[in-house]
Design a protein around this motif. Sequence first.
Motif, PDB file in Angstrom:
ATOM      1  N   ILE A 134       0.840  -1.201   0.000  1.00 43.62           N
ATOM      2  CA  ILE A 134       0.000   0.000   0.000  1.00 43.62           C
ATOM      3  C   ILE A 134       0.877   1.253   0.000  1.00 43.62           C
ATOM      4  O   ILE A 134       0.601   2.213  -0.725  1.00 43.62           O
ATOM      5  CB  ILE A 134      -0.973  -0.014   1.195  1.00 43.62           C
ATOM      6  N   ARG A 135       1.938   1.260   0.787  1.00 40.70           N
ATOM      7  CA  ARG A 135       2.852   2.413   0.806  1.00 40.70           C
ATOM      8  C   ARG A 135       3.436   2.636  -0.599  1.00 40.70           C
ATOM      9  O   ARG A 135       3.468   3.754  -1.106  1.00 40.70           O
ATOM     10  CB  ARG A 135       3.967   2.201   1.825  1.00 40.70           C
ATOM     11  N   ARG A 136       3.861   1.568  -1.249  1.00 46.29           N
ATOM     12  CA  ARG A 136       4.430   1.637  -2.589  1.00 46.29           C
ATOM     13  C   ARG A 136       3.406   2.146  -3.601  1.00 46.29           C
ATOM     14  O   ARG A 136       3.695   3.042  -4.408  1.00 46.29           O
ATOM     15  CB  ARG A 136       4.917   0.237  -2.978  1.00 46.29           C
ATOM     16  N   LEU A 137       2.183   1.640  -3.541  1.00 45.32           N
ATOM     17  CA  LEU A 137       1.139   2.062  -4.472  1.00 45.32           C
ATOM     18  C   LEU A 137       0.743   3.521  -4.258  1.00 45.32           C
ATOM     19  O   LEU A 137       0.512   4.256  -5.221  1.00 45.32           O
ATOM     20  CB  LEU A 137      -0.088   1.155  -4.338  1.00 45.32           C
ATOM     21  N   ARG A 138       0.688   3.950  -3.000  1.00 44.35           N
ATOM     22  CA  ARG A 138       0.363   5.353  -2.719  1.00 44.35           C
ATOM     23  C   ARG A 138       1.455   6.279  -3.231  1.00 44.35           C
ATOM     24  O   ARG A 138       1.168   7.355  -3.761  1.00 44.35           O
ATOM     25  CB  ARG A 138       0.123   5.555  -1.230  1.00 44.35           C
ATOM     26  N   GLU A 139       2.718   5.876  -3.090  1.00 41.10           N
ATOM     27  CA  GLU A 139       3.824   6.686  -3.607  1.00 41.10           C
ATOM     28  C   GLU A 139       3.730   6.800  -5.119  1.00 41.10           C
ATOM     29  O   GLU A 139       3.912   7.885  -5.674  1.00 41.10           O
ATOM     30  CB  GLU A 139       5.166   6.087  -3.197  1.00 41.10           C
ATOM     31  N   GLN A 140       3.445   5.687  -5.806  1.00 43.15           N
ATOM     32  CA  GLN A 140       3.294   5.719  -7.255  1.00 43.15           C
ATOM     33  C   GLN A 140       2.142   6.623  -7.662  1.00 43.15           C
ATOM     34  O   GLN A 140       2.249   7.400  -8.604  1.00 43.15           O
ATOM     35  CB  GLN A 140       3.051   4.310  -7.802  1.00 43.15           C
ATOM     36  N   TYR A 141       1.037   6.531  -6.952  1.00 43.36           N
ATOM     37  CA  TYR A 141      -0.121   7.367  -7.252  1.00 43.36           C
ATOM     38  C   TYR A 141       0.220   8.842  -7.071  1.00 43.36           C
ATOM     39  O   TYR A 141      -0.102   9.671  -7.919  1.00 43.36           O
ATOM     40  CB  TYR A 141      -1.303   6.976  -6.345  1.00 43.36           C
ATOM     41  N   ASN A 142       0.881   9.170  -5.973  1.00 45.73           N
ATOM     42  CA  ASN A 142       1.230  10.568  -5.698  1.00 45.73           C
ATOM     43  C   ASN A 142       2.200  11.114  -6.736  1.00 45.73           C
ATOM     44  O   ASN A 142       2.121  12.278  -7.105  1.00 45.73           O
ATOM     45  CB  ASN A 142       1.808  10.716  -4.293  1.00 45.73           C
ATOM     46  N   GLN A 143       3.121  10.284  -7.233  1.00 41.33           N
ATOM     47  CA  GLN A 143       4.051  10.720  -8.269  1.00 41.33           C
ATOM     48  C   GLN A 143       3.301  11.035  -9.565  1.00 41.33           C
ATOM     49  O   GLN A 143       3.600  11.995 -10.236  1.00 41.33           O
ATOM     50  CB  GLN A 143       5.109   9.649  -8.528  1.00 41.33           C
ATOM     51  N   LYS A 144       2.297  10.217  -9.885  1.00 46.58           N
ATOM     52  CA  LYS A 144       1.503  10.455 -11.096  1.00 46.58           C
ATOM     53  C   LYS A 144       0.670  11.726 -10.958  1.00 46.58           C
ATOM     54  O   LYS A 144       0.521  12.480 -11.898  1.00 46.58           O
ATOM     55  CB  LYS A 144       0.607   9.257 -11.397  1.00 46.58           C
ATOM     56  N   VAL A 145       0.114  11.934  -9.780  1.00 48.46           N
ATOM     57  CA  VAL A 145      -0.711  13.126  -9.544  1.00 48.46           C
ATOM     58  C   VAL A 145       0.139  14.382  -9.592  1.00 48.46           C
ATOM     59  O   VAL A 145      -0.276  15.409 -10.140  1.00 48.46           O
ATOM     60  CB  VAL A 145      -1.446  13.015  -8.182  1.00 48.46           C
ATOM     61  N   ASP A 146       1.357  14.319  -9.056  1.00 49.11           N
ATOM     62  CA  ASP A 146       2.242  15.475  -9.028  1.00 49.11           C
ATOM     63  C   ASP A 146       2.833  15.804 -10.395  1.00 49.11           C
ATOM     64  O   ASP A 146       3.277  16.914 -10.630  1.00 49.11           O
ATOM     65  CB  ASP A 146       3.375  15.262  -8.028  1.00 49.11           C
TER      66      ASP A 146
END
Length: 70
Positions: free
Chosen positions: A57-69
């Motif tokens: 979940i930590r890894r997926l949230r980081e990936q999501y945040n990178q895409k959003v940013d």
Amino acid sequence: MSPIQFQKQVRLQEAKRLLMSESTDAADVAFRVCYESPSQFSREYSRMFGFPPIEDIRRLREQYNQKVDA
């Protein structure tokens, strides 16, 4: 895929969805998707997704945040 394997897959996918969408811990989610043992849940989650629940979940949230940013 056997019916039991299918059921396990559905439960683990629901667990992943809950972990991503709510701020709750893996043990709570394990019980919510009908696992009696958080350790068994963690083992099966790791087998299916390749990472323990918290790390995944930590890894997926980081990936999501990178895409959003981006």
